[in-house]
Design a protein around this motif. Structure first.
Motif, PDB file in Angstrom:
ATOM      1  N   ALA A 124      64.355  35.514  78.906  1.00 38.43           N
ATOM      2  CA  ALA A 124      63.062  34.531  79.495  1.00 38.43           C
ATOM      3  C   ALA A 124      62.333  33.466  78.450  1.00 38.43           C
ATOM      4  O   ALA A 124      61.374  34.670  78.191  1.00 38.43           O
ATOM      5  N   PRO A 125      62.654  32.659  79.009  1.00 46.22           N
ATOM      6  CA  PRO A 125      60.911  32.220  77.728  1.00 46.22           C
ATOM      7  C   PRO A 125      59.567  32.344  77.440  1.00 46.22           C
ATOM      8  O   PRO A 125      59.269  32.387  77.081  1.00 46.22           O
ATOM      9  N   HIS A 126      59.428  32.788  78.890  1.00 44.79           N
ATOM     10  CA  HIS A 126      57.767  33.253  79.271  1.00 44.79           C
ATOM     11  C   HIS A 126      57.399  34.751  78.558  1.00 44.79           C
ATOM     12  O   HIS A 126      56.746  35.458  78.879  1.00 44.79           O
ATOM     13  N   LEU A 127      58.625  35.022  78.601  1.00 44.13           N
ATOM     14  CA  LEU A 127      58.568  37.214  78.683  1.00 44.13           C
ATOM     15  C   LEU A 127      57.742  37.574  77.245  1.00 44.13           C
ATOM     16  O   LEU A 127      56.399  38.332  77.319  1.00 44.13           O
ATOM     17  N   VAL A 128      57.600  36.793  76.160  1.00 47.66           N
ATOM     18  CA  VAL A 128      56.406  37.164  74.866  1.00 47.66           C
ATOM     19  C   VAL A 128      55.126  35.935  75.638  1.00 47.66           C
ATOM     20  O   VAL A 128      55.084  35.432  75.358  1.00 47.66           O
ATOM     21  N   THR A 129      54.118  36.675  74.982  1.00 49.23           N
ATOM     22  CA  THR A 129      52.653  36.347  75.641  1.00 49.23           C
ATOM     23  C   THR A 129      52.507  35.705  73.871  1.00 49.23           C
ATOM     24  O   THR A 129      52.692  36.120  72.982  1.00 49.23           O
ATOM     25  N   ALA A 130      51.728  35.235  74.095  1.00 46.72           N
ATOM     26  CA  ALA A 130      51.121  35.069  72.497  1.00 46.72           C
ATOM     27  C   ALA A 130      50.644  36.457  72.169  1.00 46.72           C
ATOM     28  O   ALA A 130      50.439  35.796  70.072  1.00 46.72           O
ATOM     29  N   GLU A 131      50.005  37.046  72.740  1.00 41.31           N
ATOM     30  CA  GLU A 131      49.100  37.987  71.583  1.00 41.31           C
ATOM     31  C   GLU A 131      50.563  38.675  71.147  1.00 41.31           C
ATOM     32  O   GLU A 131      49.877  39.017  70.316  1.00 41.31           O
ATOM     33  N   GLU A 132      50.862  39.162  72.345  1.00 42.43           N
ATOM     34  CA  GLU A 132      52.469  39.388  71.246  1.00 42.43           C
ATOM     35  C   GLU A 132      53.060  38.565  69.702  1.00 42.43           C
ATOM     36  O   GLU A 132      53.009  39.330  68.914  1.00 42.43           O
ATOM     37  N   ARG A 133      52.957  37.344  69.988  1.00 38.34           N
ATOM     38  CA  ARG A 133      53.289  36.462  69.274  1.00 38.34           C
ATOM     39  C   ARG A 133      52.354  36.709  67.268  1.00 38.34           C
ATOM     40  O   ARG A 133      53.257  37.218  67.051  1.00 38.34           O
ATOM     41  N   THR A 134      51.214  36.342  68.050  1.00 40.16           N
ATOM     42  CA  THR A 134      50.625  36.960  66.804  1.00 40.16           C
ATOM     43  C   THR A 134      50.083  38.642  66.289  1.00 40.16           C
ATOM     44  O   THR A 134      49.934  38.078  65.298  1.00 40.16           O
ATOM     45  N   GLN A 138      55.602  50.895  93.567  1.00 46.26           N
ATOM     46  CA  GLN A 138      56.910  49.967  93.924  1.00 46.26           C
ATOM     47  C   GLN A 138      58.018  49.272  92.982  1.00 46.26           C
ATOM     48  O   GLN A 138      57.121  49.223  92.487  1.00 46.26           O
ATOM     49  N   ILE A 139      59.111  49.914  93.958  1.00 46.09           N
ATOM     50  CA  ILE A 139      59.977  49.119  92.644  1.00 46.09           C
ATOM     51  C   ILE A 139      59.646  47.034  92.382  1.00 46.09           C
ATOM     52  O   ILE A 139      59.922  46.379  93.435  1.00 46.09           O
ATOM     53  N   GLU A 140      59.402  46.844  90.835  1.00 42.38           N
ATOM     54  CA  GLU A 140      59.492  45.640  90.615  1.00 42.38           C
ATOM     55  C   GLU A 140      60.834  44.609  91.428  1.00 42.38           C
ATOM     56  O   GLU A 140      61.767  45.042  91.064  1.00 42.38           O
ATOM     57  N   PRO A 141      60.499  43.423  91.527  1.00 44.07           N
ATOM     58  CA  PRO A 141      61.432  42.445  91.467  1.00 44.07           C
ATOM     59  C   PRO A 141      62.359  42.071  90.751  1.00 44.07           C
ATOM     60  O   PRO A 141      61.100  42.162  89.441  1.00 44.07           O
ATOM     61  N   PRO A 142      63.132  41.166  90.751  1.00 42.31           N
ATOM     62  CA  PRO A 142      63.726  41.254  89.027  1.00 42.31           C
ATOM     63  C   PRO A 142      63.240  40.492  88.220  1.00 42.31           C
ATOM     64  O   PRO A 142      63.587  40.257  86.808  1.00 42.31           O
ATOM     65  N   GLN A 143      61.887  39.480  88.286  1.00 44.89           N
ATOM     66  CA  GLN A 143      61.713  38.819  87.763  1.00 44.89           C
ATOM     67  C   GLN A 143      60.210  39.167  87.356  1.00 44.89           C
ATOM     68  O   GLN A 143      60.086  38.683  86.532  1.00 44.89           O
ATOM     69  N   GLY A 144      60.322  40.230  87.437  1.00 44.80           N
ATOM     70  CA  GLY A 144      59.011  41.416  87.131  1.00 44.80           C
ATOM     71  C   GLY A 144      59.109  41.787  85.450  1.00 44.80           C
ATOM     72  O   GLY A 144      60.252  41.753  85.493  1.00 44.80           O
ATOM     73  N   ARG A 145      57.988  41.824  85.024  1.00 49.68           N
ATOM     74  CA  ARG A 145      57.747  41.974  83.776  1.00 49.68           C
ATOM     75  C   ARG A 145      58.860  42.997  82.865  1.00 49.68           C
ATOM     76  O   ARG A 145      59.498  43.063  81.879  1.00 49.68           O
ATOM     77  N   GLN A 146      58.420  44.119  84.062  1.00 50.32           N
ATOM     78  CA  GLN A 146      58.803  45.549  83.630  1.00 50.32           C
ATOM     79  C   GLN A 146      60.448  45.451  83.458  1.00 50.32           C
ATOM     80  O   GLN A 146      61.141  45.595  82.821  1.00 50.32           O
ATOM     81  N   VAL A 147      60.957  44.788  84.468  1.00 51.72           N
ATOM     82  CA  VAL A 147      62.284  44.456  84.974  1.00 51.72           C
ATOM     83  C   VAL A 147      63.097  43.912  83.600  1.00 51.72           C
ATOM     84  O   VAL A 147      64.188  43.901  82.990  1.00 51.72           O
ATOM     85  N   LEU A 148      62.152  42.968  82.961  1.00 55.25           N
ATOM     86  CA  LEU A 148      63.081  42.143  82.205  1.00 55.25           C
ATOM     87  C   LEU A 148      62.683  42.671  81.374  1.00 55.25           C
ATOM     88  O   LEU A 148      63.778  42.424  80.262  1.00 55.25           O
ATOM     89  N   ASN A 149      61.876  43.493  80.549  1.00 57.33           N
ATOM     90  CA  ASN A 149      62.105  44.598  79.260  1.00 57.33           C
ATOM     91  C   ASN A 149      62.497  44.843  79.752  1.00 57.33           C
ATOM     92  O   ASN A 149      64.006  45.160  78.618  1.00 57.33           O
ATOM     93  N   ASN A 150      62.675  45.508  80.718  1.00 58.43           N
ATOM     94  CA  ASN A 150      64.795  46.630  81.208  1.00 58.43           C
ATOM     95  C   ASN A 150      65.938  45.924  80.057  1.00 58.43           C
ATOM     96  O   ASN A 150      66.917  46.645  79.747  1.00 58.43           O
ATOM     97  N   LYS A 151      65.725  44.480  80.583  1.00 56.55           N
ATOM     98  CA  LYS A 151      67.116  43.560  80.719  1.00 56.55           C
ATOM     99  C   LYS A 151      67.160  43.420  79.376  1.00 56.55           C
ATOM    100  O   LYS A 151      68.207  43.612  78.761  1.00 56.55           O
ATOM    101  N   ALA A 152      66.029  43.938  78.674  1.00 51.39           N
ATOM    102  CA  ALA A 152      65.441  43.081  77.311  1.00 51.39           C
ATOM    103  C   ALA A 152      66.549  44.387  76.550  1.00 51.39           C
ATOM    104  O   ALA A 152      67.663  44.255  75.410  1.00 51.39           O
ATOM    105  N   ASN A 153      66.490  45.700  76.739  1.00 56.21           N
ATOM    106  CA  ASN A 153      67.122  46.676  76.544  1.00 56.21           C
ATOM    107  C   ASN A 153      68.005  46.495  76.470  1.00 56.21           C
ATOM    108  O   ASN A 153      68.882  47.835  75.885  1.00 56.21           O
ATOM    109  N   GLN A 154      68.965  45.996  77.182  1.00 53.79           N
ATOM    110  CA  GLN A 154      70.340  46.330  77.682  1.00 53.79           C
ATOM    111  C   GLN A 154      71.260  45.303  76.548  1.00 53.79           C
ATOM    112  O   GLN A 154      72.514  45.543  76.431  1.00 53.79           O
ATOM    113  N   HIS A 155      70.610  44.743  75.595  1.00 50.17           N
ATOM    114  CA  HIS A 155      70.921  44.220  74.107  1.00 50.17           C
ATOM    115  C   HIS A 155      70.660  46.066  73.249  1.00 50.17           C
ATOM    116  O   HIS A 155      69.964  46.331  73.358  1.00 50.17           O
TER     117      HIS A 155
END
Ligand code: OGA
Ligand code: MN
Length: 282
Positions: free
Chosen positions: A172-182, A89-106
């Motif tokens: 979004a403040p929580h888009l980056v996980t602790a695993e990604e930061r490390t 199904q299409i993810e909601p606007p706050q879905g992680r993949q949708v937010l990552n797509n938003k990051a790709n708009q920069h």
């Protein structure tokens, strides 16, 4: 017969007369390599390929990157960019993949947050929305050539600090996980890259957080000034996707971004392979 034709002045070309589901000859690959270095963005039309065929073709340009933690396709050679969730199904606007797509708009360049950033990315259109969802490119080689001399002097020999968490945190403040930061600590990248006979390019983008040796404010102001100069219409190619397009770009000489589309109503599904760089930029 393979044909390579410019899509606009300065950079970007269209490649036709080729079927990437069977291996192109050595001569054809040499022509594509030369066009890639010269034109920076290559649009291969009509390539209805599978993931495996995309991987096989991409490997002709060098070893592939392994997808980083926290991204669909992690640990494999594929990155999936989509607004479709695991349930189909299409993810909601706050879905992680949708937010990552938003990051790709920069404006950004792929994996500039890795110690050895990518050489090339290949993106294949599998499902497209009826409108929007373009991918746009800036020739950072044309940008460098056009920079005022005073700006060229300010950035010569400079190093940018690129940090995955920096750009993502703005979405979004929580888009980056602790695993990604490390897994992805900040890295140093030259601000100006050399491309032999093709000249120099400016190397920046959304992951670039600071300039080494400058205060945060001074570095930020310089990055903003350079990015504003780069994002002029005259340096941009906007790719309107057609079904089965495969687009390949030079990650060390162009910036790219996605444009918005009706993400809550329409599906978009793109598959990327990424050719690794052969050394650090500093
Ligand atoms: C990418 C990317 C933009 C888009 O594949 O790296 O940024 O239009 N894609 O999906
Ligand atoms: Mn990208």
């Amino acid at each position: 017969m393979v044909s390579i034709k410019p899509l606009r002045p300065l950079f970007a070309a269209e490649v036709t007369g080729l079927d990437l589901s069977s291996a192109p000859s050595g001569d054809t690959m040499a022509a594509i390599e030369a066009a890639f270095e010269r034109d920076l963005v290559l649009v291969f039309r009509g390539q209805d390929i599978t993931d495996d065929q995309q991987i096989t073709f991409s490997k002709r340009f060098g070893p592939l990157e392994t997808t980083k933690v926290g991204t669909p396709g992690a640990g494999s050679a594929l990155i999936v960019l989509t607004n479709i969730g695991a349930d189909g199904q299409i993810e909601p606007p706050q879905g992680r993949q949708v937010l990552n797509n938003k990051a790709n708009q920069h404006w950004h360049t792929d994996s500039s947050f890795k110690p050895v950033p990518a050489r090339a990315s290949l993106l294949s259109a599998r499902i497209l929305p009826s409108s929007g969802g373009n991918t746009e490119f800036i020739s950072m080689r044309a940008v460098y050539a056009a920079l005022p001399e005073a700006l060229k002097r300010r950035i010569e020999g400079r190093v940018g600090i690129h940090n995955f968490a920096y750009g993502r945190a703005k979405i979004a403040p929580h888009l980056v996980t602790a695993e990604e930061r490390t897994a992805l600590p900040p890295v140093r990248q030259a601000m100006v890259l050399e491309h032999g006979a093709h000249g120099k390019s400016l190397y920046l983008g959304a992951h670039c957080a600071a300039v080494e040796g400058m205060t945060a404010e001074e570095g930020r102001a310089l990055i903003d000034e350079l990015m504003a100069f780069a994002a002029q219409e005259r340096f941009i190619y906007s790719h309107v996707w057609r079904p089965h397009d495969l687009v390949m770009w030079h990650n060390r000489a162009v910036l790219h971004r996605a444009t918005p589309f009706e993400s809550v109503a329409e599906k978009r599904y793109m598959v990327r392979t990424t050719v690794a760089g052969d050394g650090p930029t500093v």
